[in-house]
Scaffold this motif. Structure first.
Motif, PDB file in Angstrom:
ATOM      1  N   SER A 120       0.832  -1.203   0.000  1.00 16.07           N
ATOM      2  CA  SER A 120       0.000   0.000   0.000  1.00 16.07           C
ATOM      3  C   SER A 120       0.863   1.247   0.000  1.00 16.07           C
ATOM      4  CB  SER A 120      -0.891   0.010   1.244  1.00 16.07           C
ATOM      5  OG  SER A 120      -1.684   1.173   1.279  1.00 16.07           O
ATOM      6  N   ASP A 121       0.311   2.322  -0.613  1.00 12.64           N
ATOM      7  CA  ASP A 121       0.958   3.621  -0.499  1.00 12.64           C
ATOM      8  C   ASP A 121       0.422   4.369   0.721  1.00 12.64           C
ATOM      9  OD1 ASP A 121      -1.549   4.642  -1.284  1.00 12.64           O
ATOM     10  OD2 ASP A 121      -0.906   5.043  -3.332  1.00 12.64           O
ATOM     11  N   GLY A 122      -0.581   3.777   1.391  1.00 12.80           N
ATOM     12  CA  GLY A 122      -1.127   4.364   2.601  1.00 12.80           C
ATOM     13  C   GLY A 122      -2.089   5.518   2.376  1.00 12.80           C
ATOM     14  N   VAL A 123      -2.361   5.855   1.110  1.00 12.21           N
ATOM     15  CA  VAL A 123      -3.236   6.984   0.794  1.00 12.21           C
ATOM     16  C   VAL A 123      -4.312   6.580  -0.214  1.00 12.21           C
ATOM     17  CG1 VAL A 123      -3.338   9.346  -0.084  1.00 12.21           C
ATOM     18  CG2 VAL A 123      -1.337   8.605   1.208  1.00 12.21           C
ATOM     19  N   TRP A 124      -3.883   6.184  -1.420  1.00 12.32           N
ATOM     20  CA  TRP A 124      -4.831   5.926  -2.499  1.00 12.32           C
ATOM     21  C   TRP A 124      -5.007   4.453  -2.864  1.00 12.32           C
ATOM     22  CZ3 TRP A 124      -1.368  10.159  -3.731  1.00 12.32           C
ATOM     23  CH2 TRP A 124      -1.970  11.414  -3.559  1.00 12.32           C
ATOM     24  N   ARG A 125      -3.926   3.695  -2.873  1.00  9.43           N
ATOM     25  CA  ARG A 125      -3.993   2.347  -3.430  1.00  9.43           C
ATOM     26  C   ARG A 125      -3.356   1.306  -2.508  1.00  9.43           C
ATOM     27  NH1 ARG A 125      -6.617   5.179  -6.211  1.00  9.43           N
ATOM     28  NH2 ARG A 125      -6.578   5.436  -8.458  1.00  9.43           N
ATOM     29  N   ALA A 126      -3.960   0.123  -2.555  1.00 12.50           N
ATOM     30  CA  ALA A 126      -3.390  -1.053  -1.901  1.00 12.50           C
ATOM     31  C   ALA A 126      -3.647  -2.249  -2.801  1.00 12.50           C
ATOM     32  CB  ALA A 126      -4.026  -1.281  -0.528  1.00 12.50           C
ATOM     33  N   ALA A 127      -2.837  -3.265  -2.669  1.00 15.27           N
ATOM     34  CA  ALA A 127      -3.004  -4.499  -3.433  1.00 15.27           C
ATOM     35  C   ALA A 127      -2.800  -5.678  -2.490  1.00 15.27           C
ATOM     36  CB  ALA A 127      -2.007  -4.560  -4.582  1.00 15.27           C
ATOM     37  N   ILE A 128      -3.778  -6.560  -2.455  1.00 18.90           N
ATOM     38  CA  ILE A 128      -3.740  -7.728  -1.575  1.00 18.90           C
ATOM     39  C   ILE A 128      -3.152  -8.914  -2.336  1.00 18.90           C
ATOM     40  CG2 ILE A 128      -5.158  -9.391  -0.304  1.00 18.90           C
ATOM     41  CD1 ILE A 128      -7.081  -7.075   0.330  1.00 18.90           C
ATOM     42  N   TYR A 129      -2.268  -9.630  -1.651  1.00 14.51           N
ATOM     43  CA  TYR A 129      -1.590 -10.796  -2.220  1.00 14.51           C
ATOM     44  C   TYR A 129      -1.554 -11.933  -1.200  1.00 14.51           C
ATOM     45  CZ  TYR A 129       0.414  -7.420  -5.504  1.00 14.51           C
ATOM     46  OH  TYR A 129       0.585  -6.448  -6.451  1.00 14.51           O
ATOM     47  N   ASP A 130      -1.328 -13.125  -1.701  1.00 19.37           N
ATOM     48  CA  ASP A 130      -0.972 -14.283  -0.878  1.00 19.37           C
ATOM     49  C   ASP A 130      -1.962 -14.606   0.234  1.00 19.37           C
ATOM     50  OD1 ASP A 130       1.300 -14.684  -2.408  1.00 19.37           O
ATOM     51  OD2 ASP A 130       2.562 -13.443  -1.124  1.00 19.37           O
ATOM     52  N   VAL A 131      -3.254 -14.495  -0.042  1.00 20.55           N
ATOM     53  CA  VAL A 131      -4.254 -14.939   0.925  1.00 20.55           C
ATOM     54  C   VAL A 131      -4.377 -16.450   0.771  1.00 20.55           C
ATOM     55  CG1 VAL A 131      -6.666 -14.821   1.645  1.00 20.55           C
ATOM     56  CG2 VAL A 131      -5.463 -12.745   0.914  1.00 20.55           C
ATOM     57  N   ALA A 132      -4.073 -17.175   1.834  1.00 21.40           N
ATOM     58  CA  ALA A 132      -4.079 -18.638   1.763  1.00 21.40           C
ATOM     59  C   ALA A 132      -4.494 -19.222   3.111  1.00 21.40           C
ATOM     60  CB  ALA A 132      -2.693 -19.153   1.384  1.00 21.40           C
ATOM     61  N   VAL A 133      -5.191 -20.345   3.034  1.00 21.62           N
ATOM     62  CA  VAL A 133      -5.632 -21.077   4.218  1.00 21.62           C
ATOM     63  C   VAL A 133      -5.360 -22.557   3.974  1.00 21.62           C
ATOM     64  CG1 VAL A 133      -7.623 -21.675   5.668  1.00 21.62           C
ATOM     65  CG2 VAL A 133      -7.416 -19.358   4.742  1.00 21.62           C
ATOM     66  N   LEU A 134      -4.852 -23.251   4.995  1.00 27.25           N
ATOM     67  CA  LEU A 134      -4.631 -24.689   4.861  1.00 27.25           C
ATOM     68  C   LEU A 134      -5.928 -25.386   4.439  1.00 27.25           C
ATOM     69  CD1 LEU A 134      -2.452 -25.555   7.996  1.00 27.25           C
ATOM     70  CD2 LEU A 134      -1.740 -25.601   5.598  1.00 27.25           C
ATOM     71  N   PRO A 135      -5.846 -26.368   3.554  1.00 27.12           N
ATOM     72  CA  PRO A 135      -7.052 -27.019   3.033  1.00 27.12           C
ATOM     73  C   PRO A 135      -8.035 -27.502   4.094  1.00 27.12           C
ATOM     74  CG  PRO A 135      -5.174 -27.701   1.750  1.00 27.12           C
ATOM     75  CD  PRO A 135      -4.635 -26.880   2.905  1.00 27.12           C
ATOM     76  N   LYS A 136      -7.561 -28.122   5.165  1.00 27.09           N
ATOM     77  CA  LYS A 136      -8.505 -28.653   6.148  1.00 27.09           C
ATOM     78  C   LYS A 136      -9.187 -27.555   6.967  1.00 27.09           C
ATOM     79  CE  LYS A 136      -6.100 -29.988  10.361  1.00 27.09           C
ATOM     80  NZ  LYS A 136      -5.670 -31.127  11.173  1.00 27.09           N
ATOM     81  N   TYR A 137      -8.723 -26.302   6.831  1.00 23.72           N
ATOM     82  CA  TYR A 137      -9.332 -25.169   7.518  1.00 23.72           C
ATOM     83  C   TYR A 137     -10.151 -24.293   6.572  1.00 23.72           C
ATOM     84  CZ  TYR A 137      -6.537 -26.257  11.624  1.00 23.72           C
ATOM     85  OH  TYR A 137      -6.000 -26.873  12.726  1.00 23.72           O
ATOM     86  N   GLN A 138     -10.128 -24.603   5.277  1.00 25.01           N
ATOM     87  CA  GLN A 138     -10.895 -23.819   4.310  1.00 25.01           C
ATOM     88  C   GLN A 138     -12.383 -24.043   4.512  1.00 25.01           C
ATOM     89  OE1 GLN A 138      -9.261 -24.711   0.411  1.00 25.01           O
ATOM     90  NE2 GLN A 138      -7.264 -23.890   0.966  1.00 25.01           N
ATOM     91  N   GLY A 139     -13.173 -23.009   4.221  1.00 31.33           N
ATOM     92  CA  GLY A 139     -14.615 -23.103   4.376  1.00 31.33           C
ATOM     93  C   GLY A 139     -15.096 -22.854   5.792  1.00 31.33           C
ATOM     94  N   LYS A 140     -14.217 -22.378   6.664  1.00 36.37           N
ATOM     95  CA  LYS A 140     -14.564 -22.138   8.062  1.00 36.37           C
ATOM     96  C   LYS A 140     -14.528 -20.652   8.427  1.00 36.37           C
ATOM     97  CE  LYS A 140     -12.751 -26.683   9.352  1.00 36.37           C
ATOM     98  NZ  LYS A 140     -13.976 -27.381   9.132  1.00 36.37           N
ATOM     99  N   GLY A 141     -14.435 -19.776   7.417  1.00 32.31           N
ATOM    100  CA  GLY A 141     -14.452 -18.342   7.665  1.00 32.31           C
ATOM    101  C   GLY A 141     -13.096 -17.701   7.902  1.00 32.31           C
ATOM    102  N   ILE A 142     -12.031 -18.478   7.839  1.00 32.15           N
ATOM    103  CA  ILE A 142     -10.692 -17.939   8.116  1.00 32.15           C
ATOM    104  C   ILE A 142     -10.229 -17.016   6.997  1.00 32.15           C
ATOM    105  CG2 ILE A 142      -8.277 -18.540   8.542  1.00 32.15           C
ATOM    106  CD1 ILE A 142      -9.455 -21.229   9.729  1.00 32.15           C
ATOM    107  N   GLY A 143     -10.453 -17.412   5.749  1.00 32.91           N
ATOM    108  CA  GLY A 143     -10.105 -16.543   4.619  1.00 32.91           C
ATOM    109  C   GLY A 143     -10.860 -15.231   4.708  1.00 32.91           C
ATOM    110  N   SER A 144     -12.119 -15.291   5.105  1.00 34.85           N
ATOM    111  CA  SER A 144     -12.918 -14.074   5.280  1.00 34.85           C
ATOM    112  C   SER A 144     -12.336 -13.180   6.369  1.00 34.85           C
ATOM    113  CB  SER A 144     -14.370 -14.427   5.639  1.00 34.85           C
ATOM    114  OG  SER A 144     -14.984 -15.111   4.571  1.00 34.85           O
ATOM    115  N   MET A 145     -11.887 -13.778   7.464  1.00 35.41           N
ATOM    116  CA  MET A 145     -11.264 -12.994   8.543  1.00 35.41           C
ATOM    117  C   MET A 145     -10.015 -12.274   8.027  1.00 35.41           C
ATOM    118  SD  MET A 145     -11.519 -15.754  11.684  1.00 35.41           S
ATOM    119  CE  MET A 145     -10.543 -14.776  12.819  1.00 35.41           C
ATOM    120  N   ILE A 146      -9.223 -12.980   7.234  1.00 37.31           N
ATOM    121  CA  ILE A 146      -7.985 -12.405   6.702  1.00 37.31           C
ATOM    122  C   ILE A 146      -8.303 -11.250   5.761  1.00 37.31           C
ATOM    123  CG2 ILE A 146      -6.012 -12.891   5.183  1.00 37.31           C
ATOM    124  CD1 ILE A 146      -6.027 -15.773   6.450  1.00 37.31           C
ATOM    125  N   ILE A 147      -9.237 -11.459   4.831  1.00 38.33           N
ATOM    126  CA  ILE A 147      -9.605 -10.399   3.882  1.00 38.33           C
ATOM    127  C   ILE A 147     -10.165  -9.190   4.619  1.00 38.33           C
ATOM    128  CG2 ILE A 147     -11.267  -9.780   2.066  1.00 38.33           C
ATOM    129  CD1 ILE A 147      -8.865 -11.235   1.008  1.00 38.33           C
TER     130      ILE A 147
END
Length: 141
Positions: free
Chosen positions: A62-89
């Motif tokens: 992020s530049d802290g003012v106008w733009r940010a870019a999100i990368y590398d959002v990942a959750v272990l497979p056995k934890y996917q579908g439990k809302g963890i990715g949503s918490m991270i985002i």
């Protein structure tokens, strides 16, 4: 299941995070040293834990003012579908505090991110080290 989020970068095992990306799957195997550099150079980062186990992560530039870019959002497979990715985002979006947030996602995951207000861009472009591989993975046209 109790999941805790942390922004403490000094307690992360970079080997464990590199393995998480491989298992998620988030592309090819990553060098733990490069994973550490990428996360340390990111303005925003968050790690999800179930007890002592690292189960998810994400980062944003992020530049802290106008733009940010999100990368590398990942959750272990056995934890996917439990809302963890949503918490991270949610953590990354809420922390960014900028006008426009872009997101780099694995092909096929668009529907997940649309729930948070992300929309496909018509103007994004990329230079990649291996165009044939990027095209095969659906990253570029």
């Amino acid at each position: 299941m109790e999941i805790s989020l942390s922004t403490d970068i000094d307690s992360i095992s970079w080997e464990e995070l590199a393995r998480l990306f491989e298992l998620a799957p988030l592309g090819k195997k990553r060098d733990p040293k490069k994973v550490e550099i990428a996360f340390r150079n990111s303005l925003l980062r968050v790690f999800a834990f179930h007890g002592e186990t690292l189960v998810g992560a994400g980062r944003a530039l992020s530049d802290g003012v106008w733009r940010a870019a999100i990368y590398d959002v990942a959750v272990l497979p056995k934890y996917q579908g439990k809302g963890i990715g949503s918490m991270i985002i949610r953590h990354l979006v809420d922390s960014a505090k900028v006008d426009v947030i872009m997101l780099y996602a694995v092909p096929g995951k668009s529907k997940f991110y649309e729930r948070f207000g992300f929309r496909k861009m018509a103007t994004a472009m990329a230079i990649t080290p291996n165009e044939d591989e990027a095209r095969k993975r659906g990253l570029i046209e």
